[in-house]
Scaffold this motif. Structure first.
Motif, PDB file in Angstrom:
ATOM      1  N   ILE A 192      45.550  52.076  55.991  1.00  0.00           N
ATOM      2  CA  ILE A 192      44.310  52.348  55.248  1.00  0.00           C
ATOM      3  C   ILE A 192      43.690  53.660  55.687  1.00  0.00           C
ATOM      4  CG2 ILE A 192      41.943  51.514  54.891  1.00  0.00           C
ATOM      5  CD1 ILE A 192      43.010  48.706  55.016  1.00  0.00           C
ATOM      6  N   GLY A 193      43.796  53.947  56.963  1.00  0.00           N
ATOM      7  CA  GLY A 193      43.144  55.142  57.502  1.00  0.00           C
ATOM      8  C   GLY A 193      41.846  54.761  58.180  1.00  0.00           C
ATOM      9  N   LEU A 194      41.553  55.418  59.293  1.00  0.00           N
ATOM     10  CA  LEU A 194      40.338  55.085  60.037  1.00  0.00           C
ATOM     11  C   LEU A 194      39.052  55.344  59.262  1.00  0.00           C
ATOM     12  CD1 LEU A 194      41.322  56.284  63.629  1.00  0.00           C
ATOM     13  CD2 LEU A 194      41.041  53.939  62.817  1.00  0.00           C
ATOM     14  N   PRO A 195      38.940  56.424  58.466  1.00  0.00           N
ATOM     15  CA  PRO A 195      37.689  56.607  57.699  1.00  0.00           C
ATOM     16  C   PRO A 195      37.411  55.441  56.751  1.00  0.00           C
ATOM     17  CG  PRO A 195      38.925  58.646  57.771  1.00  0.00           C
ATOM     18  CD  PRO A 195      39.818  57.601  58.339  1.00  0.00           C
ATOM     19  N   GLY A 196      38.434  54.977  56.043  1.00  0.00           N
ATOM     20  CA  GLY A 196      38.226  53.861  55.132  1.00  0.00           C
ATOM     21  C   GLY A 196      37.920  52.571  55.851  1.00  0.00           C
ATOM     22  N   PHE A 197      38.635  52.290  56.938  1.00  0.00           N
ATOM     23  CA  PHE A 197      38.405  51.058  57.684  1.00  0.00           C
ATOM     24  C   PHE A 197      37.025  51.046  58.327  1.00  0.00           C
ATOM     25  CE2 PHE A 197      38.824  48.771  61.801  1.00  0.00           C
ATOM     26  CZ  PHE A 197      38.935  47.498  61.282  1.00  0.00           C
ATOM     27  N   VAL A 198      36.616  52.169  58.898  1.00  0.00           N
ATOM     28  CA  VAL A 198      35.281  52.244  59.518  1.00  0.00           C
ATOM     29  C   VAL A 198      34.196  52.098  58.454  1.00  0.00           C
ATOM     30  CG1 VAL A 198      33.697  53.726  60.800  1.00  0.00           C
ATOM     31  CG2 VAL A 198      36.102  53.610  61.455  1.00  0.00           C
ATOM     32  N   GLY A 199      34.413  52.655  57.254  1.00  0.00           N
ATOM     33  CA  GLY A 199      33.434  52.512  56.175  1.00  0.00           C
ATOM     34  C   GLY A 199      33.249  51.057  55.762  1.00  0.00           C
ATOM     35  N   ILE A 200      34.348  50.291  55.709  1.00  0.00           N
ATOM     36  CA  ILE A 200      34.242  48.878  55.368  1.00  0.00           C
ATOM     37  C   ILE A 200      33.479  48.117  56.449  1.00  0.00           C
ATOM     38  CG2 ILE A 200      35.574  46.764  54.972  1.00  0.00           C
ATOM     39  CD1 ILE A 200      37.792  48.543  53.799  1.00  0.00           C
ATOM     40  N   GLU A 212      34.862  55.865  47.604  1.00  0.00           N
ATOM     41  CA  GLU A 212      34.028  56.883  48.241  1.00  0.00           C
ATOM     42  C   GLU A 212      34.410  57.084  49.707  1.00  0.00           C
ATOM     43  OE1 GLU A 212      30.031  55.704  47.746  1.00  0.00           O
ATOM     44  OE2 GLU A 212      29.982  56.067  45.566  1.00  0.00           O
ATOM     45  N   VAL A 213      34.804  56.011  50.399  1.00  0.00           N
ATOM     46  CA  VAL A 213      35.125  56.126  51.829  1.00  0.00           C
ATOM     47  C   VAL A 213      36.590  56.472  52.072  1.00  0.00           C
ATOM     48  CG1 VAL A 213      33.276  54.563  52.515  1.00  0.00           C
ATOM     49  CG2 VAL A 213      35.563  53.647  52.030  1.00  0.00           C
ATOM     50  N   GLY A 214      37.366  56.673  51.009  1.00  0.00           N
ATOM     51  CA  GLY A 214      38.742  57.144  51.171  1.00  0.00           C
ATOM     52  C   GLY A 214      39.827  56.109  50.970  1.00  0.00           C
ATOM     53  N   CYS A 215      39.484  54.899  50.528  1.00  0.00           N
ATOM     54  CA  CYS A 215      40.508  53.882  50.253  1.00  0.00           C
ATOM     55  C   CYS A 215      41.034  54.035  48.824  1.00  0.00           C
ATOM     56  CB  CYS A 215      39.931  52.478  50.439  1.00  0.00           C
ATOM     57  SG  CYS A 215      39.374  52.119  52.114  1.00  0.00           S
ATOM     58  N   LYS A 216      42.217  53.501  48.590  1.00  0.00           N
ATOM     59  CA  LYS A 216      42.807  53.486  47.253  1.00  0.00           C
ATOM     60  C   LYS A 216      42.539  52.116  46.636  1.00  0.00           C
ATOM     61  CE  LYS A 216      46.554  56.657  48.450  1.00  0.00           C
ATOM     62  NZ  LYS A 216      48.032  56.821  48.543  1.00  0.00           N
ATOM     63  N   ALA A 217      41.557  52.062  45.762  1.00  0.00           N
ATOM     64  CA  ALA A 217      41.183  50.806  45.114  1.00  0.00           C
ATOM     65  C   ALA A 217      41.468  50.916  43.626  1.00  0.00           C
ATOM     66  CB  ALA A 217      39.705  50.500  45.348  1.00  0.00           C
ATOM     67  N   VAL A 218      42.103  49.905  43.071  1.00  0.00           N
ATOM     68  CA  VAL A 218      42.467  49.902  41.658  1.00  0.00           C
ATOM     69  C   VAL A 218      42.092  48.561  41.048  1.00  0.00           C
ATOM     70  CG1 VAL A 218      44.385  51.489  42.043  1.00  0.00           C
ATOM     71  CG2 VAL A 218      44.800  49.026  42.051  1.00  0.00           C
ATOM     72  N   VAL A 219      42.039  48.543  39.719  1.00  0.00           N
ATOM     73  CA  VAL A 219      41.845  47.310  38.956  1.00  0.00           C
ATOM     74  C   VAL A 219      43.139  47.039  38.208  1.00  0.00           C
ATOM     75  CG1 VAL A 219      40.470  46.114  37.229  1.00  0.00           C
ATOM     76  CG2 VAL A 219      39.412  47.846  38.672  1.00  0.00           C
ATOM     77  N   CYS A 220      43.671  45.844  38.358  1.00  0.00           N
ATOM     78  CA  CYS A 220      44.929  45.452  37.723  1.00  0.00           C
ATOM     79  C   CYS A 220      44.621  44.395  36.661  1.00  0.00           C
ATOM     80  CB  CYS A 220      45.908  44.905  38.758  1.00  0.00           C
ATOM     81  SG  CYS A 220      47.481  44.382  38.069  1.00  0.00           S
ATOM     82  N   TRP A 221      44.822  44.769  35.405  1.00  0.00           N
ATOM     83  CA  TRP A 221      44.612  43.848  34.286  1.00  0.00           C
ATOM     84  C   TRP A 221      45.955  43.230  33.897  1.00  0.00           C
ATOM     85  CZ3 TRP A 221      39.564  43.195  33.053  1.00  0.00           C
ATOM     86  CH2 TRP A 221      38.686  44.211  33.424  1.00  0.00           C
ATOM     87  N   VAL A 222      46.036  41.917  33.930  1.00  0.00           N
ATOM     88  CA  VAL A 222      47.262  41.212  33.569  1.00  0.00           C
ATOM     89  C   VAL A 222      47.075  40.639  32.172  1.00  0.00           C
ATOM     90  CG1 VAL A 222      48.890  39.403  34.189  1.00  0.00           C
ATOM     91  CG2 VAL A 222      47.693  40.664  35.977  1.00  0.00           C
ATOM     92  N   GLU A 223      47.909  41.092  31.246  1.00  0.00           N
ATOM     93  CA  GLU A 223      47.807  40.682  29.847  1.00  0.00           C
ATOM     94  C   GLU A 223      48.831  39.604  29.544  1.00  0.00           C
ATOM     95  OE1 GLU A 223      48.500  42.542  25.363  1.00  0.00           O
ATOM     96  OE2 GLU A 223      48.731  43.780  27.150  1.00  0.00           O
ATOM     97  N   ASP A 224      48.405  38.635  28.772  1.00  0.00           N
ATOM     98  CA  ASP A 224      49.294  37.554  28.344  1.00  0.00           C
ATOM     99  C   ASP A 224      49.994  37.988  27.065  1.00  0.00           C
ATOM    100  OD1 ASP A 224      50.582  35.217  27.778  1.00  0.00           O
ATOM    101  OD2 ASP A 224      48.798  34.161  27.068  1.00  0.00           O
ATOM    102  N   ILE A 225      51.295  38.264  27.139  1.00  0.00           N
ATOM    103  CA  ILE A 225      52.012  38.739  25.948  1.00  0.00           C
ATOM    104  C   ILE A 225      52.183  37.625  24.935  1.00  0.00           C
ATOM    105  CG2 ILE A 225      53.240  40.549  27.198  1.00  0.00           C
ATOM    106  CD1 ILE A 225      55.653  38.715  27.316  1.00  0.00           C
ATOM    107  N   GLY A 226      52.074  36.381  25.359  1.00  0.00           N
ATOM    108  CA  GLY A 226      52.183  35.287  24.402  1.00  0.00           C
ATOM    109  C   GLY A 226      50.942  35.106  23.578  1.00  0.00           C
ATOM    110  N   ASN A 227      49.850  35.801  23.934  1.00  0.00           N
ATOM    111  CA  ASN A 227      48.597  35.668  23.198  1.00  0.00           C
ATOM    112  C   ASN A 227      48.269  36.907  22.380  1.00  0.00           C
ATOM    113  OD1 ASN A 227      46.323  34.223  22.457  1.00  0.00           O
ATOM    114  ND2 ASN A 227      45.063  35.206  24.022  1.00  0.00           N
ATOM    115  N   SER A 228      49.231  37.844  22.283  1.00  0.00           N
ATOM    116  CA  SER A 228      48.991  39.054  21.510  1.00  0.00           C
ATOM    117  C   SER A 228      49.072  38.747  20.031  1.00  0.00           C
ATOM    118  CB  SER A 228      50.017  40.132  21.879  1.00  0.00           C
ATOM    119  OG  SER A 228      51.308  39.644  21.659  1.00  0.00           O
ATOM    120  N   LYS A 229      48.512  39.636  19.222  1.00  0.00           N
ATOM    121  CA  LYS A 229      48.486  39.415  17.784  1.00  0.00           C
ATOM    122  C   LYS A 229      49.879  39.459  17.196  1.00  0.00           C
ATOM    123  CE  LYS A 229      45.648  40.762  13.874  1.00  0.00           C
ATOM    124  NZ  LYS A 229      44.645  41.687  13.397  1.00  0.00           N
TER     125      LYS A 229
END
Length: 618
Positions: A350-358, A411-428
């Motif tokens: 993670i890196g010390l800057p990110g860990f210390v920020g948390i 902001e503190v240097g971590c790599k944070a993402v949002v992962c959207w999981v789509e249901d392909i069986g519910n697509s149009k």
């Protein structure tokens, strides 16, 4: 050591006297019993009883607010000990009283009792964020009072007891309400338009659940075997295949454990008054209230030193705590961390800057920021790479606290993402990609969409349907039926000279169905009219009839004798008459008609259980 359970070694230092007299202790005991009865009523959804129980607490609470001498003394009690005061329990009962009023949709009464709570700062002040949030919801959504909503948001944003996450939620609610009302007021900027990090989209097939609940996805392991997993496990498998060798689904538990490991001496070794008052405490009592204020010099110094740690110093600091306190019941989850090597590999990835920020955010306001942390933490100790992932399945959305955590991590240097999981069986529409072509597989049509096909080449235009409470249109076209007219119809056409302007009657047209078994099971009863020979038929139409009683009794009682050439399934003559078949008989080719005598007709079901479909030519 208590039995087989081992707690940290700390010093018990009691200095504050909570109960001055015997009566204070009795008042606390009575209030505690009343709160237990109130919780049972709320859990049983007996909201009227809950209001009646809490009414006594409301009266006690009002009297205690008028007793200035008692209120002044209890204000000097540390906040983490003030929960043991009888008036705090009465305040909690009043808060539950407001919730019970909301359940009964008595919003004026709810806001009245909740405004009594926010008017003072001595008792349950940390509930103010929740109370202001409910007041904003009641005034904005239910009572439609925009002026009062703005007043509530302004007061809450200026209160030191309202956390940053609740302020964000209140501003967001005010923005949505003013935007919906389109009122001529000073609207704040949209607080949801934050600079979120990279967003990843995954596709998977979800297992349908009759009872709802958490989503379960289908995935295949290395041996090609099908397995079932939660949406978080589905996402963590994707990141492991992307090069992250280590991964844990623990939300905030992983970093609260690392925080306890890094601040062990500050948590348990310092002699802070009234932080430990019993022998079975996992953490100091002031961790949720004044933890940072009571230890500010020590925490600030530790944060400065941690920013300059080397890999060896990180390992030594963790080793010292691990060897002495492993398996002690505390803030640290030893089984989750696994080993010192895992902890060191994660911190360095993670890196010390990110860990210390948390750690800094947890130390300053542990009560608020212990929740809302992203779901997954994946890392690779060899490449020193990491990713902190918030996973969202179908129909999920980010909460205000989750948004703020994601923004802070970046902001503190971590790599944070949002992962959207789509249901392909519910697509149009599902798309199957082959090497040569793309095949479109249409979604299954709803029961409302009536489609009929027959051996006489009838094609009916598609209709508007409702899928998932949303209207959608499907394109379709009507084709002419290549049939023949009866003598009576032909005479009318010869008089007009134009067969395209003739609207065929239901009794003048008969379609011979050739449905599959699946459609036949859905249609309980089908009515057909005879199709004569010769001519073309225009404007095909479909009409659903709900009751066979609407048929003319005289037509059903007429004697039917000869077998027509156009319908080899029936042994009677039905020229220009309506013949009734059940759907199962129509598909099996039985097709005996229903007569008044009943000697040649199959036994029919009750009239209420039938539905008729009338097909007419166009």
């Amino acid at each position: 050591m208590v039995g087989k359970m081992k707690y940290p070694d700390y010093n018990i230092n009691r200095q504050t006297r909570i109960f001055r007299t015997r009566d204070d202790l009795i008042r606390y005991s009575d209030a505690l019993k009343q709160c237990e009865i109130l919780r049972e009523a709320m859990d049983s959804k007996k909201y009227e009883d809950a209001v009646a129980i809490a009414h006594n607490s409301l009266e006690f609470f009002k009297k205690d607010l008028e007793n200035l001498e008692r209120m002044a003394y209890e204000a000097t009690i540390p906040l983490h000990l003030r929960r043991y005061v009888a008036t705090s329990l009465h305040a909690y009962a009043v808060w539950k009283m407001g919730e019970a009023y909301e359940k009964q949709r008595k919003y004026p009464e709810a806001v009245k009792v909740m405004e009594i709570l926010v008017a003072q700062d001595v008792y349950i002040p940390y509930y103010k964020g929740k109370i202001f949030d409910r007041l904003a919801l009641d005034y904005g959504t239910h009572l439609k009072n925009l002026d009062k909503l703005k007043e509530i948001v302004d007061v809450a944003c200026n209160s030191r007891w309202v956390s940053e996450s609740h302020k964000f939620s209140l501003k967001n609610r005010l923005f949505r309400f003013t935007k919906k009302q389109d009122a001529s007021v000073d609207v704040i900027s949209d607080p949801t338009q934050l600079q979120l990090t990279k967003q990843i989209e995954l596709q998977g097939r979800r297992l349908e659940s009759e009872n709802g609940g958490k989503s379960t996805f289908i995935r295949w392991n290395e041996n090609g075997e099908r397995t079932f997993s939660s949406v978080e496990e589905f996402a963590i498998q994707h990141f492991k295949e992307s090069g992250f060798s280590e991964g844990i689904h623990s939300e905030g538990s992983l970093f609260t454990s690392l925080f306890g490991l890094s601040f062990w001496d500050i948590l348990y070794d310092l002699d802070i008054p009234d932080a430990f008052i019993g022998i079975q405490q996992e953490a100091p009592l002031d961790l949720d209230s004044s933890f940072y204020e009571n230890r500010k010099p020590f925490i600030d110094e530790r944060l400065r030193n941690m920013r300059e740690w080397t890999e060896e110093e990180v390992r030594n600091a963790f080793n010292a705590v691990w060897e002495k306190n492993c398996d002690v019941i505390s803030l640290v989850s030893w089984s989750l961390l696994g080993s010192v090597n895992n902890c060191v590999g994660l911190v360095l990835s993670i890196g010390l800057p990110g860990f210390v920020g948390i750690c800094e955010r947890l130390a300053k306001n542990y009560r608020v920021w212990r929740s809302g942390f992203p779901d997954l933490t994946v890392w690779n100790p060899e490449t020193r790479d990491h990713c902190i992932v918030e996973v969202k399945g179908p129909s999920d959305r980010l909460s205000p606290k989750q948004i703020l955590w994601l923004e802070y991590l970046n902001e503190v240097g971590c790599k944070a993402v949002v992962c959207w999981v789509e249901d392909i069986g519910n697509s149009k529409r599902k798309r199957v990609q082959d090497e040569e072509e793309v095949v479109e597989i249409p979604k299954k049509r709803s029961k409302r969409e009536v489609v009929g096909t027959s051996s006489n080449n009838i094609e009916l235009g598609s209709t508007k349907t409702k899928q998932n409470k949303r209207k959608r249109k499907t394109s379709g076209s009507s084709k002419k039926f290549q049939g023949e007219y009866s003598q009576e119809t032909a005479a009318k056409i010869s008089e007009t000279g134009n067969d395209e302007t003739f609207d065929s009657d239901a009794s003048d047209f008969k379609a011979n169905p050739n449905r599959n078994e699946k459609k036949a099971r859905k249609e309980k009863h089908t009515r057909y009219s005879e199709k004569p020979q010769g001519g073309n038929c225009e404007k095909a139409s479909v009409e659903m009839l709900c009751d066979i009683k609407l048929r003319n009794k005289k037509e059903r009682k007429e004697s039917l004798s000869d077998k027509p050439e156009s319908d080899p399934r029936c042994s009677h003559d039905h020229e220009n008459k309506i013949i009734s078949f059940s759907s199962s008989e129509a598909n099996k080719g039985i097709g005996r008609c229903t007569t008044s005598s009943g000697d040649t007709a199959p036994r029919r079901r009750s009239l209420r259980s039938r539905k008729l479909e009338t097909y007419t030519g166009e």
